[in-house]
Design a protein around this motif. Structure first.
Motif, mmCIF file in Angstrom:
data_model
loop_
_atom_site.group_PDB
_atom_site.id
_atom_site.type_symbol
_atom_site.label_atom_id
_atom_site.label_comp_id
_atom_site.label_asym_id
_atom_site.label_seq_id
_atom_site.Cartn_x
_atom_site.Cartn_y
_atom_site.Cartn_z
ATOM 1 N N GLN A 329 1.610 -30.697 15.899
ATOM 2 C CA GLN A 329 0.226 -30.435 16.273
ATOM 3 C C GLN A 329 0.089 -28.994 16.757
ATOM 4 O O GLN A 329 1.077 -28.362 17.152
ATOM 5 C CB GLN A 329 -0.214 -31.392 17.397
ATOM 6 N N LEU A 330 -1.127 -28.486 16.745
ATOM 7 C CA LEU A 330 -1.417 -27.177 17.332
ATOM 8 C C LEU A 330 -1.882 -27.424 18.757
ATOM 9 O O LEU A 330 -2.926 -28.045 18.985
ATOM 10 C CB LEU A 330 -2.478 -26.447 16.507
ATOM 11 N N VAL A 331 -1.071 -26.969 19.732
ATOM 12 C CA VAL A 331 -1.260 -27.385 21.126
ATOM 13 C C VAL A 331 -1.741 -26.261 22.033
ATOM 14 O O VAL A 331 -1.877 -26.463 23.239
ATOM 15 C CB VAL A 331 0.047 -27.981 21.695
ATOM 16 N N GLY A 332 -2.003 -25.096 21.497
ATOM 17 C CA GLY A 332 -2.473 -24.005 22.337
ATOM 18 C C GLY A 332 -2.450 -22.697 21.577
ATOM 19 O O GLY A 332 -2.209 -22.654 20.363
ATOM 20 N N ARG A 333 -2.709 -21.615 22.313
ATOM 21 C CA ARG A 333 -2.712 -20.263 21.755
ATOM 22 C C ARG A 333 -2.097 -19.307 22.753
ATOM 23 O O ARG A 333 -2.250 -19.481 23.962
ATOM 24 C CB ARG A 333 -4.140 -19.786 21.467
ATOM 25 N N VAL A 334 -1.454 -18.277 22.222
ATOM 26 C CA VAL A 334 -0.912 -17.202 23.059
ATOM 27 C C VAL A 334 -1.339 -15.874 22.435
ATOM 28 O O VAL A 334 -1.141 -15.661 21.230
ATOM 29 C CB VAL A 334 0.626 -17.266 23.131
ATOM 30 N N ALA A 358 6.110 -27.006 25.632
ATOM 31 C CA ALA A 358 6.174 -26.466 24.277
ATOM 32 C C ALA A 358 5.787 -24.994 24.260
ATOM 33 O O ALA A 358 6.434 -24.178 23.591
ATOM 34 C CB ALA A 358 5.255 -27.263 23.360
ATOM 35 N N VAL A 359 4.746 -24.634 24.980
ATOM 36 C CA VAL A 359 4.315 -23.238 25.011
ATOM 37 C C VAL A 359 5.383 -22.377 25.669
ATOM 38 O O VAL A 359 5.690 -21.274 25.201
ATOM 39 C CB VAL A 359 2.955 -23.105 25.723
ATOM 40 N N ALA A 360 5.983 -22.884 26.727
ATOM 41 C CA ALA A 360 7.071 -22.146 27.375
ATOM 42 C C ALA A 360 8.236 -21.951 26.414
ATOM 43 O O ALA A 360 8.803 -20.852 26.315
ATOM 44 C CB ALA A 360 7.522 -22.881 28.637
ATOM 45 N N GLN A 361 8.613 -23.000 25.697
ATOM 46 C CA GLN A 361 9.713 -22.902 24.722
ATOM 47 C C GLN A 361 9.398 -21.879 23.644
ATOM 48 O O GLN A 361 10.250 -21.053 23.272
ATOM 49 C CB GLN A 361 9.967 -24.268 24.083
ATOM 50 N N ALA A 362 8.170 -21.915 23.126
ATOM 51 C CA ALA A 362 7.780 -20.973 22.079
ATOM 52 C C ALA A 362 7.823 -19.539 22.587
ATOM 53 O O ALA A 362 8.257 -18.627 21.874
ATOM 54 C CB ALA A 362 6.383 -21.318 21.568
ATOM 55 N N LEU A 363 7.397 -19.308 23.813
ATOM 56 C CA LEU A 363 7.416 -17.966 24.394
ATOM 57 C C LEU A 363 8.842 -17.465 24.597
ATOM 58 O O LEU A 363 9.154 -16.309 24.290
ATOM 59 C CB LEU A 363 6.660 -17.957 25.725
ATOM 60 N N ILE A 364 9.707 -18.326 25.109
ATOM 61 C CA ILE A 364 11.098 -17.923 25.365
ATOM 62 C C ILE A 364 11.801 -17.582 24.061
ATOM 63 O O ILE A 364 12.512 -16.568 23.950
ATOM 64 C CB ILE A 364 11.851 -19.037 26.109
ATOM 65 N N GLU A 365 11.622 -18.406 23.040
ATOM 66 C CA GLU A 365 12.286 -18.146 21.762
ATOM 67 C C GLU A 365 11.759 -16.858 21.130
ATOM 68 O O GLU A 365 12.531 -16.055 20.600
ATOM 69 C CB GLU A 365 12.076 -19.317 20.797
ATOM 70 N N ALA A 366 10.450 -16.651 21.193
ATOM 71 C CA ALA A 366 9.875 -15.434 20.628
ATOM 72 C C ALA A 366 10.360 -14.202 21.377
ATOM 73 O O ALA A 366 10.664 -13.167 20.769
ATOM 74 C CB ALA A 366 8.348 -15.506 20.664
ATOM 75 N N ALA A 367 10.450 -14.296 22.699
ATOM 76 C CA ALA A 367 10.938 -13.162 23.494
ATOM 77 C C ALA A 367 12.359 -12.802 23.101
ATOM 78 O O ALA A 367 12.692 -11.622 22.916
ATOM 79 C CB ALA A 367 10.860 -13.504 24.979
ATOM 80 N N SER A 368 13.206 -13.800 22.959
ATOM 81 C CA SER A 368 14.589 -13.547 22.572
ATOM 82 C C SER A 368 14.663 -12.894 21.201
ATOM 83 O O SER A 368 15.457 -11.972 20.981
ATOM 84 C CB SER A 368 15.365 -14.871 22.576
ATOM 85 N N TRP A 369 13.815 -13.349 20.281
ATOM 86 C CA TRP A 369 13.839 -12.824 18.914
ATOM 87 C C TRP A 369 13.516 -11.334 18.869
ATOM 88 O O TRP A 369 14.107 -10.587 18.109
ATOM 89 C CB TRP A 369 12.855 -13.620 18.057
#
Length: 398
Positions: A329-334, A358-369
């Motif tokens: 699902q689409l659960v938010g926006r950053v 989920a948003v926290a996980q997406a942010l952490i993974e993107a930051a690492s990338w």
């Protein structure tokens, strides 16, 4: 057009899961095929000038495969496979959904579009006499070049004020005499099609109907299931072009719960139920999962609009708000930015407390990338969710 009776009826949830699997977000990704596999699977990866975390054509494989190195992404599109003797190009850039990277195997199937461009009257841009021939001659003599290297891309500093050289080389690209073989510092690098395209693919022999059948079938495969408008939009075909060939495209008529229009599905997508692991990730607004607004609303109940070209005071979610995909699902926006090695979430919209992890996980993974070591949250649209989100981020970063 008379639509045949539907072969099957899908629930809205089944259609959503089929679409997620077709787009590479459900199930185990094929890491051996890597970025090239993503490109072949999707059939088109859209390019765009905006770069916040990264450019969109880098975000597309990242969203499906995880932290693929950005240099590796570029090399996968444009360079020969390492450790092999295969020097054939893997991709070319052309007009599909928009300016897109396309699998090299699809060159013959865009013959219908090249013919159409050749038959059009000249653009508004004036083309000085002999400039087209001079550009082709220079490429033949000197090899791959940017517009700047050909003699200059612009007459003035205005982005639209192209030089005669730029007009000529872009016209040659649209006609198929010239190919964009890579992007260098975001500049197109042009070469002659006769050098860049493998000999067995370098032809315009397929008639328009065969080209359209292939592209309609590819769109159906990449979407999993879609309406006539969905399928037409994927490679920016006209509705009547889809109508003319869809019966022979291999796609199967279906009905989908809650969809007001008839739909077609890839038979392979119906053969097995979609199961597997869901990706949790930030999505580029130009990702083919969500690039068509009406389809995104129909499948996910999620309204999204790119606001980069909206005046700042009128923006609701931010300059480059990236939807967050989690659990299918689409659960938010950053709306992200970068300051040194800090990923800044300028604005976050959350679809309730359950979206926080989920948003926290997406942010952490993107930051690492993107080689960021910290995440800073500036604004959360639901203030009561700010503290839970910052705590979740702090735990993950600890």
């Amino acid at each position: 057009m008379t639509t045949p009776p539907p072969a099957t009826e899908l629930s809205a949830d089944e259609a959503r899961r089929i679409a997620l699997r077709a787009q590479g977000f459900l199930g185990t990704p094929d890491r051996r095929a890597g970025v090239r596999g993503v490109l072949r699977h999707l059939g088109a990866v859209q390019l765009d000038t905006i770069s916040v975390l990264a450019r969109s054509h880098e975000l597309i494989p990242y969203a499906r495969l995880g932290a693929v190195g950005r240099t590796a992404v570029e090399n996968a599109y444009w360079k020969p496979a390492p450790g092999t003797s295969d020097a054939r190009p893997h991709a070319f850039e052309y007009w599909s959904h928009a300016a897109c990277i396309l699998p090299i195997e699809e060159w013959p199937h865009f013959a219908f579009r090249r013919r159409a461009y050749r038959g059009r009257p000249h653009w508004n841009h004036a083309l000085p006499e002999g400039t087209y021939e001079q550009v082709v001659k220079q490429l033949r003599t000197e090899g791959p070049l940017t517009a700047t290297e050909l003699g200059g891309a612009k007459k003035t500093s205005e982005w639209w004020d192209w030089s005669g050289t730029k007009v000529a080389v872009e016209r040659a690209l649209m006609h198929g005499e010239v190919v964009c073989v890579e992007r260098r510092g975001w500049k197109r690098v042009y070469d002659l099609a006769e050098r860049a395209i493998p000999a067995d693919l370098l032809h315009d022999e397929l008639d328009d109907a065969e080209c359209l059948r292939r592209l309609v079938g590819l769109a159906g495969h990449s979407l999993g299931v879609g309406t006539r408008a969905d399928i037409a939009d994927y490679h920016r075909l006209k509705g009547e072009q889809v109508d003319a060939v869809i019966a022979d495209s291999g796609l199967i008529p279906v009905t989908v719960e809650g969809w007001a229009k008839p739909a077609w599905a890839d038979p392979a997508a119906l053969a097995t139920p979609p199961r597997g692991r869901h990706r949790t990730t930030l999505l580029s607004p130009f990702d083919s999962l969500i690039w068509e607004r009406a389809r995104t609303e129909r499948i996910f109940g999620f309204t999204h609009r790119l606001e980069a070209y909206v005046p700042k005071p009128k923006r609701i979610h931010g300059y480059f708000a990236m939807p967050v995909l989690a659990g299918g699902q689409l659960v938010g926006r950053v709306d992200p930015a970068r300051e040194g090695r800090t990923l800044v979430a300028r604005q976050i919209t959350l679809d309730g407390p359950k979206a926080v992890p989920a948003v926290a996980q997406a942010l952490i993974e993107a930051a690492s990338w993107v080689d960021c070591t910290d995440v800073r949250v500036e604004r959360v649209d639901a203030p009561e969710l700010r503290d839970p989100l910052t705590r979740e981020l702090a735990r993950a970063l600890a």
